[in-house]
Design an enzyme around this catalytic site. Structure first.
Site, short mmCIF file in Angstrom:
data_model
loop_
_atom_site.label_atom_id
_atom_site.label_comp_id
_atom_site.label_asym_id
_atom_site.label_seq_id
_atom_site.Cartn_x
_atom_site.Cartn_y
_atom_site.Cartn_z
N ASN A 224 -1.78 8.40 3.59
CA ASN A 224 -1.95 7.60 2.38
C ASN A 224 -3.13 6.69 2.67
O ASN A 224 -2.99 5.67 3.35
CB ASN A 224 -0.70 6.79 2.05
N GLU B 261 -1.89 14.69 1.75
CA GLU B 261 -2.19 13.43 1.05
C GLU B 261 -0.90 12.88 0.43
O GLU B 261 -0.12 13.64 -0.16
CB GLU B 261 -3.21 13.73 -0.05
N PRO C 276 -5.60 0.80 3.65
CA PRO C 276 -5.68 -0.62 3.30
C PRO C 276 -4.61 -1.08 2.31
O PRO C 276 -4.26 -0.35 1.38
CB PRO C 276 -7.08 -0.75 2.67
N ASN C 277 -4.13 -2.27 2.58
CA ASN C 277 -3.17 -2.98 1.74
C ASN C 277 -1.75 -2.42 1.79
O ASN C 277 -0.83 -3.01 1.21
CB ASN C 277 -3.64 -3.06 0.27
N HIS D 233 0.83 9.54 -1.90
CA HIS D 233 0.72 8.29 -2.66
C HIS D 233 2.09 7.91 -3.22
O HIS D 233 2.83 8.78 -3.69
CB HIS D 233 -0.25 8.43 -3.84
N ARG E 149 3.64 -6.30 -2.56
CA ARG E 149 2.44 -5.94 -3.32
C ARG E 149 2.82 -5.18 -4.60
O ARG E 149 3.39 -4.08 -4.52
CB ARG E 149 1.59 -5.01 -2.43
N ARG F 30 -2.95 6.53 -13.66
CA ARG F 30 -3.40 5.13 -13.62
C ARG F 30 -4.86 5.03 -14.06
O ARG F 30 -5.35 5.91 -14.76
CB ARG F 30 -3.14 4.57 -12.21
N TYR G 92 4.46 -0.17 -6.85
CA TYR G 92 4.71 0.48 -5.55
C TYR G 92 6.15 0.39 -5.07
O TYR G 92 6.48 0.97 -4.03
CB TYR G 92 3.77 -0.14 -4.49
N ALA H 108 -6.85 2.81 -1.28
CA ALA H 108 -8.05 2.88 -2.14
C ALA H 108 -9.18 3.70 -1.52
O ALA H 108 -10.04 4.20 -2.25
CB ALA H 108 -8.53 1.46 -2.45
C1 DQA Z 1 -1.95 4.36 -3.42
C2 DQA Z 1 -2.75 4.60 -4.71
C3 DQA Z 1 -4.16 4.07 -4.56
O1 DQA Z 1 -4.87 4.26 -5.79
C4 DQA Z 1 -4.15 2.59 -4.26
O2 DQA Z 1 -5.45 2.12 -4.04
C5 DQA Z 1 -3.27 2.25 -3.10
C6 DQA Z 1 -1.97 2.91 -3.01
C7 DQA Z 1 -0.48 4.79 -3.59
O3 DQA Z 1 0.19 4.96 -2.58
O4 DQA Z 1 0.01 4.90 -4.71
O5 DQA Z 1 -3.57 1.40 -2.30
O6 DQA Z 1 -2.52 5.16 -2.39
#
Ligand code: DQA
Length: 156
Positions: free
Chosen positions: A88, A112, A23-24, A114, A31, A121, A36, A91
């Site tokens: 990735n 995984e 998501p997002n 990120h 964003r 954070r 990011y 959240a």
């Molecule tokens: C994320 C880190 C997550 O905590 C966050 O909710 C994201 C992006 C990252 O790529 O740094 O959406 O996965």
């Protein structure tokens, strides 16, 4: 003489790596760029394609805002011929026991990824259900996290 059909490819088929974004992450570029960076998901896809061809791999990048879609993609990845998954989960990383179970349920290795370093954070980002089942984690390197994760997948 009729043109002969192209010979069956003598190239060994390249290992396929599935890159899943949650998501997002479709909003990357606009964003929270201070967190990011400015690269869009399409930019990251292009980086991955370039590195994949150097590594003799093929990548396929997907994004969904829906947990169930990510689960379906994970469950089908092996049957679709992928050798590993970069995930990735955004959240959902910090909330989804369903993703943890799916990663444990499938035979494929999941790495995984990120962009940011969740450990540096807010406290609620310190718990990673994905990380409990993933074979490896790459985080905190911005878009480069994906490239490093791809290199690790190549070495599996
Ligand atoms: C994320 C880190 C997550 O905590 C966050 O909710 C994201 C992006 C990252 O790529 O740094 O959406 O996965």
């Amino acid at each position: 003489m009729p043109a002969s059909p192209p010979p069956a490819s003598s190239e060994p088929s390249r290992r396929r790596i599935l890159v899943l974004n949650g998501p997002n992450l479709n909003l990357l570029g606009q964003r929270e760029p201070d967190v990011y960076g400015h690269a869009t998901l399409a930019d990251i896809g292009a980086l991955l394609e370039a590195r994949a061809s150097e590594l003799g791999l093929q990548v396929e990048c997907r994004q969904s805002n829906h947990e169930g879609v990510l689960l379906d993609w994970l469950q089908r990845a092996e049957a679709e011929g992928f050798a590993a998954v970069l995930l990735n989960a955004g959240a959902y990383t910090h909330t989804s026991i369903a993703l943890l179970d799916a990663i444990r349920a499938i035979a494929l290795p999941v790495i995984e990824v990120h962009l940011s370093d969740p450990a540096k954070r807010e406290e609620f980002r310190h718990l990673s259900y994905v990380g409990m089942a993933a074979v490896d984690t790459v985080q905190g390197l911005g878009a480069q996290s994906y490239v490093v994760a791809l290199e690790r997948a190549a070495a599996l």
